[in-house]
Design an enzyme around this catalytic site. Structure first.
Site, mmCIF file in Angstrom:
data_model
loop_
_atom_site.group_PDB
_atom_site.id
_atom_site.type_symbol
_atom_site.label_atom_id
_atom_site.label_comp_id
_atom_site.label_asym_id
_atom_site.label_seq_id
_atom_site.Cartn_x
_atom_site.Cartn_y
_atom_site.Cartn_z
ATOM 1 N N HIS A 142 0.871 -1.179 0.000
ATOM 2 C CA HIS A 142 0.000 0.000 0.000
ATOM 3 C C HIS A 142 0.903 1.223 0.000
ATOM 4 O O HIS A 142 1.952 1.178 0.624
ATOM 5 C CB HIS A 142 -0.896 0.004 1.244
ATOM 6 C CG HIS A 142 -0.138 0.166 2.529
ATOM 7 N ND1 HIS A 142 -0.256 -0.688 3.595
ATOM 8 C CD2 HIS A 142 0.778 1.097 2.928
ATOM 9 C CE1 HIS A 142 0.539 -0.307 4.576
ATOM 10 N NE2 HIS A 142 1.181 0.774 4.209
ATOM 11 N N GLU A 186 6.297 -4.017 7.875
ATOM 12 C CA GLU A 186 4.881 -4.240 7.505
ATOM 13 C C GLU A 186 4.688 -5.638 6.908
ATOM 14 O O GLU A 186 3.580 -6.183 6.931
ATOM 15 C CB GLU A 186 4.419 -3.182 6.481
ATOM 16 C CG GLU A 186 4.244 -1.795 7.080
ATOM 17 C CD GLU A 186 3.833 -0.728 6.053
ATOM 18 O OE1 GLU A 186 3.417 0.348 6.480
ATOM 19 O OE2 GLU A 186 3.931 -0.961 4.824
ATOM 20 N N HIS A 220 10.889 -0.526 2.260
ATOM 21 C CA HIS A 220 10.839 0.936 2.256
ATOM 22 C C HIS A 220 11.219 1.488 3.622
ATOM 23 O O HIS A 220 10.997 0.849 4.638
ATOM 24 C CB HIS A 220 9.494 1.497 1.778
ATOM 25 C CG HIS A 220 8.258 1.166 2.568
ATOM 26 N ND1 HIS A 220 7.873 -0.110 2.879
ATOM 27 C CD2 HIS A 220 7.287 1.969 3.072
ATOM 28 C CE1 HIS A 220 6.708 -0.075 3.536
ATOM 29 N NE2 HIS A 220 6.342 1.172 3.681
HETATM 30 C C1 DHB Z 1 4.756 5.470 1.826
HETATM 31 C C2 DHB Z 1 4.646 4.096 2.074
HETATM 32 C C3 DHB Z 1 3.874 3.627 3.137
HETATM 33 O O1 DHB Z 1 3.749 2.298 3.471
HETATM 34 C C4 DHB Z 1 3.190 4.513 3.921
HETATM 35 O O2 DHB Z 1 2.396 4.012 4.890
HETATM 36 C C5 DHB Z 1 3.288 5.883 3.694
HETATM 37 C C6 DHB Z 1 4.073 6.351 2.643
HETATM 38 C C7 DHB Z 1 5.562 5.997 0.681
HETATM 39 O O3 DHB Z 1 6.323 5.268 0.051
HETATM 40 O O4 DHB Z 1 5.405 7.185 0.362
HETATM 41 FE FE FE Z 2 2.521 1.953 5.339
#
Ligand code: DHB
Ligand code: FE
Length: 292
Positions: free
Chosen positions: A12, A244, A197
């Site tokens: 997400h 996550e 990420h």
């Molecule tokens: C982003 C990714 C995420 O899982 C989130 O919760 C908020 C931002 C991103 O890559 O911008």
């Molecule tokens: Fe997130």
């Protein structure tokens, strides 16, 4: 009896919701990402579930540092898309399934997992972006999501967060709960969030393509070993928000080839698998597994 027939895994990212809502999906930046979900949108139509059990994380939207449930099950009749600072997303209200959700709460708590029961909450991008990716653009008023959704929120934001092992065991308990519901329902379970990420600190922007793909192989083919991956590996290899991914193990643990903590019988069919870098700061992973 209700049955889990398939599991869906997807990242997400709030920016994916923005791209959909502002009709930017065909722009050069976004087109390759959304193309990876063309198969999935058709698959959803061909394999329409009666209920989606959607494992996701809230991002300090419905919950905050005031109250941090590790596992929270939504038992409400409906959930409004949350305002995360720019107004609520223009997507349909999410209808719940209070009867099945209450039954799962009863069964899973009796199997010794302490769930928080939530009768009122708004749902943020963690839930609505996976729904949009799998169902496409919908009119917030004239359209509806294809079926009721049971939101299941996992704390992966504020430590201590649950281990992959605990999530995997919880998935097995959820399958037992679903299978003890009298009504004939076709249930899909989704694991969402991830992949690599990191949104903050010196390593912000970290992406680890090789680790993500190896993890996805392991999650699909050897989930027992995948469940043993410790937190520190996620954080080191997939960044602070890579944690996550433990939520995907709840969905994988609910598949038919996992029994009493072990794999037995045929692996699920991989109907679809996709990986794309980047969407905003995130490596997007996606898979659809069908029970044999
Ligand atoms: C982003 C990714 C995420 O899982 C989130 O919760 C908020 C931002 C991103 O890559 O911008
Ligand atoms: Fe997130």
């Amino acid at each position: 009896m209700a049955r889990i027939t398939a599991s869906v895994y997807t990242s997400h990212v709030p920016a994916i919701g923005v791209a959909l809502d502002l009709h930017k999906t065909q722009e050069d930046y976004w087109q390759p990402l959304f193309a990876g979900y063309d198969f999935s949108k058709q698959w959803m139509k061909d394999n329409k579930p009666d209920v989606i059990f959607l494992v996701y994380n809230d991002h300090a939207t419905a919950f905050s540092l005031d109250m941090i449930p590790t596992f929270a099950i939504g038992t409400a009749a409906e959930y409004k898309p949350a305002d995360e600072g720019w107004g609520a997303r223009p997507v349909p209200v999410v209808k719940g399934h209070p009867e099945l959700a209450s039954h799962i709460a009863q069964s899973v708590i009796q199997q010794d997992f302490d769930l928080t029961i939530v009768n009122k909450m708004d749902v943020d991008h963690g839930l609505t972006v996976p729904l949009s990716l799998m169902c496409g653009e919908l009119d917030p008023v004239k359209d509806a999501w294809p079926c009721p959704v049971i939101p299941f929120a996992v704390n992966v934001v504020q430590y201590p967060v649950p281990s992959g092992q605990r999530c995997f065991a919880l998935g097995q308990a959820i399958r037992k709960a679903v299978e003890s519901f009298d009504e004939d329902l076709n249930v899909h379970i989704w694991g969402t969030g991830g992949m690599s990420h990191q949104l903050q600190g010196a390593r912000a922007g970290l992406i680890n393509r090789e680790w993500d793909n190896n993890w996805l192989d392991l999650m699909i083919n050897d989930p027992v070993a995948c469940a043993k991956v410790p937190h520190i590996d996620y954080v080191r290899e997939a960044g602070s928000e890579g944690i996550e991914l433990v939520m995907w193990l709840i969905a994988r643990g609910a598949m038919a080839d996992v029994n009493d903590g072990q794999r037995s019988g045929p692996l699920p069919q991989v109907a679809h698998r996709f990986y794309h870098v980047p969407a905003s700061n995130t490596a997007v992973g996606h898979a659809i597994l069908e029970n044999n």
